[in-house]
Every structure is written in structure tokens, then in C-alpha cells.
Design a protein around this motif. Structure first.
Motif, PDB file in Angstrom:
ATOM      1  N   ASN A   1       0.845  -1.204   0.000  1.00 35.94           N
ATOM      2  CA  ASN A   1       0.000   0.000   0.000  1.00 35.94           C
ATOM      3  C   ASN A   1       0.877   1.249   0.000  1.00 35.94           C
ATOM      4  OD1 ASN A   1      -2.307   1.644   0.175  1.00 35.94           O
ATOM      5  ND2 ASN A   1      -2.248   1.632   2.407  1.00 35.94           N
ATOM      6  N   THR A   2       1.579   1.452  -1.107  1.00 36.48           N
ATOM      7  CA  THR A   2       2.500   2.584  -1.192  1.00 36.48           C
ATOM      8  C   THR A   2       2.010   3.704  -2.106  1.00 36.48           C
ATOM      9  OG1 THR A   2       3.726   1.496  -2.972  1.00 36.48           O
ATOM     10  CG2 THR A   2       4.505   1.133  -0.698  1.00 36.48           C
ATOM     11  N   HIS A   3       1.086   3.398  -3.009  1.00 42.90           N
ATOM     12  CA  HIS A   3       0.625   4.428  -3.943  1.00 42.90           C
ATOM     13  C   HIS A   3      -0.523   3.880  -4.783  1.00 42.90           C
ATOM     14  CE1 HIS A   3       3.227   1.954  -6.462  1.00 42.90           C
ATOM     15  NE2 HIS A   3       2.592   2.446  -7.516  1.00 42.90           N
ATOM     16  N   HIS A   4      -1.162   4.777  -5.519  1.00 44.78           N
ATOM     17  CA  HIS A   4      -2.136   4.395  -6.541  1.00 44.78           C
ATOM     18  C   HIS A   4      -1.956   5.353  -7.701  1.00 44.78           C
ATOM     19  CE1 HIS A   4      -5.711   2.735  -8.375  1.00 44.78           C
ATOM     20  NE2 HIS A   4      -6.258   3.939  -8.458  1.00 44.78           N
ATOM     21  N   GLY A   5      -1.625   4.834  -8.861  1.00 45.32           N
ATOM     22  CA  GLY A   5      -1.281   5.703  -9.971  1.00 45.32           C
ATOM     23  C   GLY A   5      -0.032   6.503  -9.636  1.00 45.32           C
ATOM     24  N   LEU A   6      -0.163   7.820  -9.610  1.00 47.88           N
ATOM     25  CA  LEU A   6       0.948   8.716  -9.256  1.00 47.88           C
ATOM     26  C   LEU A   6       0.772   9.319  -7.865  1.00 47.88           C
ATOM     27  CD1 LEU A   6       1.213  10.570 -12.675  1.00 47.88           C
ATOM     28  CD2 LEU A   6       2.804   8.857 -11.798  1.00 47.88           C
ATOM     29  N   LEU A   7      -0.284   8.933  -7.177  1.00 45.78           N
ATOM     30  CA  LEU A   7      -0.588   9.496  -5.855  1.00 45.78           C
ATOM     31  C   LEU A   7       0.099   8.671  -4.774  1.00 45.78           C
ATOM     32  CD1 LEU A   7      -2.331  11.625  -4.312  1.00 45.78           C
ATOM     33  CD2 LEU A   7      -4.155   9.903  -4.276  1.00 45.78           C
ATOM     34  N   LEU A   8       1.019   9.305  -4.034  1.00 54.93           N
ATOM     35  CA  LEU A   8       1.773   8.621  -2.991  1.00 54.93           C
ATOM     36  C   LEU A   8       1.249   8.914  -1.594  1.00 54.93           C
ATOM     37  CD1 LEU A   8       3.928   8.825  -5.415  1.00 54.93           C
ATOM     38  CD2 LEU A   8       5.604   8.393  -3.616  1.00 54.93           C
ATOM     39  N   VAL A   9       0.657  10.075  -1.406  1.00 57.91           N
ATOM     40  CA  VAL A   9       0.182  10.476  -0.082  1.00 57.91           C
ATOM     41  C   VAL A   9      -1.194  11.105  -0.213  1.00 57.91           C
ATOM     42  CG1 VAL A   9       0.534  12.093   1.835  1.00 57.91           C
ATOM     43  CG2 VAL A   9       2.477  10.807   0.925  1.00 57.91           C
ATOM     44  N   SER A  10      -2.109  10.682   0.644  1.00 59.50           N
ATOM     45  CA  SER A  10      -3.389  11.363   0.826  1.00 59.50           C
ATOM     46  C   SER A  10      -3.699  11.275   2.316  1.00 59.50           C
ATOM     47  CB  SER A  10      -4.489  10.710  -0.010  1.00 59.50           C
ATOM     48  OG  SER A  10      -5.726  11.388   0.163  1.00 59.50           O
ATOM     49  N   ASN A  11      -3.352  12.330   3.037  1.00 57.29           N
ATOM     50  CA  ASN A  11      -3.508  12.374   4.493  1.00 57.29           C
ATOM     51  C   ASN A  11      -4.612  13.351   4.867  1.00 57.29           C
ATOM     52  OD1 ASN A  11      -1.354  10.631   4.765  1.00 57.29           O
ATOM     53  ND2 ASN A  11       0.100  12.199   5.429  1.00 57.29           N
ATOM     54  N   GLU A  12      -5.539  12.878   5.689  1.00 57.97           N
ATOM     55  CA  GLU A  12      -6.567  13.750   6.248  1.00 57.97           C
ATOM     56  C   GLU A  12      -6.139  14.112   7.669  1.00 57.97           C
ATOM     57  OE1 GLU A  12     -11.350  13.841   7.330  1.00 57.97           O
ATOM     58  OE2 GLU A  12     -10.379  11.956   6.775  1.00 57.97           O
ATOM     59  N   ASP A  13      -5.860  15.385   7.910  1.00 58.75           N
ATOM     60  CA  ASP A  13      -5.287  15.835   9.173  1.00 58.75           C
ATOM     61  C   ASP A  13      -6.210  16.807   9.898  1.00 58.75           C
ATOM     62  OD1 ASP A  13      -3.003  14.399   8.577  1.00 58.75           O
ATOM     63  OD2 ASP A  13      -1.891  16.136   7.831  1.00 58.75           O
ATOM     64  N   VAL A  14      -6.243  16.679  11.224  1.00 60.73           N
ATOM     65  CA  VAL A  14      -6.862  17.674  12.096  1.00 60.73           C
ATOM     66  C   VAL A  14      -5.794  18.121  13.085  1.00 60.73           C
ATOM     67  CG1 VAL A  14      -8.644  18.146  13.801  1.00 60.73           C
ATOM     68  CG2 VAL A  14      -9.164  16.662  11.842  1.00 60.73           C
ATOM     69  N   VAL A  15      -5.499  19.425  13.094  1.00 63.12           N
ATOM     70  CA  VAL A  15      -4.435  19.985  13.926  1.00 63.12           C
ATOM     71  C   VAL A  15      -5.047  20.993  14.897  1.00 63.12           C
ATOM     72  CG1 VAL A  15      -2.317  21.358  13.945  1.00 63.12           C
ATOM     73  CG2 VAL A  15      -2.688  19.656  12.139  1.00 63.12           C
ATOM     74  N   LEU A  16      -4.710  20.866  16.168  1.00 62.26           N
ATOM     75  CA  LEU A  16      -5.248  21.748  17.191  1.00 62.26           C
ATOM     76  C   LEU A  16      -4.663  23.157  17.083  1.00 62.26           C
ATOM     77  CD1 LEU A  16      -5.294  19.435  20.348  1.00 62.26           C
ATOM     78  CD2 LEU A  16      -7.178  19.989  18.782  1.00 62.26           C
ATOM     79  N   PRO A  17      -5.341  24.167  17.631  1.00 58.89           N
ATOM     80  CA  PRO A  17      -4.854  25.549  17.579  1.00 58.89           C
ATOM     81  C   PRO A  17      -3.475  25.678  18.238  1.00 58.89           C
ATOM     82  CG  PRO A  17      -7.127  25.489  18.332  1.00 58.89           C
ATOM     83  CD  PRO A  17      -6.660  24.074  18.299  1.00 58.89           C
ATOM     84  N   GLY A  18      -2.638  26.497  17.635  1.00 61.98           N
ATOM     85  CA  GLY A  18      -1.309  26.751  18.167  1.00 61.98           C
ATOM     86  C   GLY A  18      -0.304  25.663  17.869  1.00 61.98           C
ATOM     87  N   GLU A  19      -0.715  24.627  17.131  1.00 59.87           N
ATOM     88  CA  GLU A  19       0.147  23.490  16.841  1.00 59.87           C
ATOM     89  C   GLU A  19       0.360  23.362  15.337  1.00 59.87           C
ATOM     90  OE1 GLU A  19       1.584  21.987  19.178  1.00 59.87           O
ATOM     91  OE2 GLU A  19       0.366  22.306  20.966  1.00 59.87           O
ATOM     92  N   GLY A  20       1.185  22.394  14.971  1.00 59.09           N
ATOM     93  CA  GLY A  20       1.397  22.157  13.555  1.00 59.09           C
ATOM     94  C   GLY A  20       2.749  21.534  13.271  1.00 59.09           C
ATOM     95  N   PHE A  21       3.080  21.519  12.007  1.00 58.61           N
ATOM     96  CA  PHE A  21       4.303  20.871  11.526  1.00 58.61           C
ATOM     97  C   PHE A  21       5.419  21.905  11.433  1.00 58.61           C
ATOM     98  CE2 PHE A  21       0.629  18.610   9.839  1.00 58.61           C
ATOM     99  CZ  PHE A  21       0.898  17.303  10.241  1.00 58.61           C
TER     100      PHE A  21
END
Length: 238
Positions: free
Chosen positions: A24-44
Motif C-alpha cells: 500500500n505505497t501508492h495508486h497511480g501517481l498518488l503517494l500520499v493522501s492524508n486527512e489531518d486535524v491539527v489543534l490551535p497553536g500546533e502544527g508541523f
């Protein structure tokens, strides 16, 4: 697959980070599809990318983007955004828009981030965004990001992948059905609500399907819904 830490709830359609499944590494050319919920004041915090086309689609709240090319701004629902990592770029994504506009909020940001492979490595890194709320309000399938020549005159933003396009339909209860494009590879993700897909049945929020040598099926919403569709005419390594 899921990643859950105090400030992040992330659901991964494909292998990501410590979650690795060789089947389960990809489909077609799509490698990542992430659904994210990030709390206020936080992040990457600031981190690197290279040789990837990264499309971010915000469903609720706001996400602050800053990168090593000097781009910074707030991504919100209805704003198409793409970052081409190319030869290398550093960026951060935070739920802290008050640092830019001075208006404190306590709303989580909910977004989907998707990565596709570019045509070739080593291009110049870049960034593009465009407001498309008016187009989405029509309740039709809107081409948000594309490198496919057929969509050159009606895509919101361009990606460096001539075999891929990402479409979004923001639907109301009375919106007419839309038709999935014909393609060797399709990835259909229900970001909000519930829809019926011809031949597949009902898909609920968070569901995704991967189709091969398909297209032409009608998609109809039960009520308010939002559907993200990747259309791909090539696959990784092929």
C-alpha cells in the motif's frame, strides 16, 4: 492507518512515516493522501521536501504556510494551493493564523494533503494558490490542480505532472450528480458528507476508493458533501 498524538489526528490512505505496508505505497501517481486535524497553536515545524508536487486542500479552519522561498500566507476553505518541492524546499504548516492577522481563535484546522510524483526530478521549487470559492458554489466537479493538457485552460493551479489532475465537487442536497472522468487510475475521497457512487454504493465521510480503467460513473450526494477526485493517466514506475 492512523497517527494520533495530542495535537494531531491524521489518517493515511497510503504508507506514511512509521506506517509502512509494501502492498500500500501508492495508486497511480498518488503517494500520499492524508486527512489531518491539527489543534490551535500546533502544527508541523519546518521540514524539507524534494521532487514532489504537494497539494493542500483545507476543509475547515485555517492553515499558515511558510517556506524557504519566502512565501507565507493563510490557506482556508476554497483556496487552491500547490507547492512544488523540486530541487528542495523547507516549509512549515501551523494552525496559528493569529500570528499573522492578530485575531485569536480556538478552532482546529481540518485539511487533506496529497503528494503526486512530478514528470521529472530537479525542477525549480515553486508555489501557487488561487481562490476558487465561486466555481465550487456551482456544485460541479471543478479542476483544482492539473498538469494534464486537456485541462490547461480551466485548471485553477498547475502541477508539474502531465498525467495527473485533482478535482473537487462541493455539493448541496439538490446538486445534480456529477460524472467521474475516464482514466486508468482514479482515487475518490469523500472529505465531507455521504454520496452514492454508481456501481459501488454509498460512501461516507472518510471513505476512499481506488479505481482502475474506470470512469463514467455518476456520483450523487445525499446532502451537503465534498468529494476529492484524482484522475491519473500513468502510474509510479510505469
Amino acid at each position: 492507518m492512523k497517527t494520533r498524538i495530542p495535537w494531531l489526528d491524521s489518517k493515511h490512505s497510503f504508507s506514511f512515516g512509521e506506517h509502512y505496508d509494501p502492498d500500500n505505497t501508492h495508486h497511480g501517481l498518488l503517494l500520499v493522501s492524508n486527512e489531518d486535524v491539527v489543534l490551535p497553536g500546533e502544527g508541523f515545524d519546518t521540514h524539507p521536501h524534494r521532487d514532489m508536487e504537494i497539494v493542500t486542500w483545507v476543509l475547515g479552519g485555517s492553515l499558515v504556510h511558510q517556506d524557504s522561498l519566502g512565501h507565507n500566507g493563510v490557506i482556508y476553505p476554497g483556496l487552491a494551493q500547490r507547492m512544488s518541492a523540486g530541487t528542495g524546499i523547507l516549509h512549515s504548516e501551523k494552525n496559528d493564523s493569529w500570528r499573522l492577522d492578530g485575531n485569536t481563535h480556538d478552532e482546529p484546522v481540518h485539511f487533506v494533503q496529497m503528494w503526486v510524483v512530478p514528470d521529472e526530478p530537479g525542477v525549480d521549487p515553486g508555489y501557487q494558490q488561487l481562490e476558487i470559492d465561486d466555481e465550487l458554489a456551482r456544485g460541479e466537479l471543478v479542476t483544482v490542480a492539473s498538469g494534464l493538457p486537456r485541462y490547461r485552460d480551466r485548471t485553477a493551479i498547475a502541477i508539474n505532472s502531465s498525467h495527473a489532475a485533482m478535482h473537487v465537487a462541493r455539493l448541496a442536497a439538490d446538486s445534480p450528480a456529477f460524472t467521474l472522468p475516464d482514466a486508468p487510475y482514479l482515487h475518490v475521497f469523500v472529505a465531507r458528507g455521504e454520496v452514492d457512487v454508481e456501481g459501488l454504493g454509498t460512501l461516507s465521510q472518510g471513505d476512499a476508493v481506488r479505481l482502475t480503467r474506470s470512469g463514467g460513473q455518476s456520483v450523487r450526494a445525499h446532502g451537503a458533501a465534498e468529494v476529492l477526485v484524482w484522475e491519473m493517466h500513468a502510474r509510479l514506475g510505469g
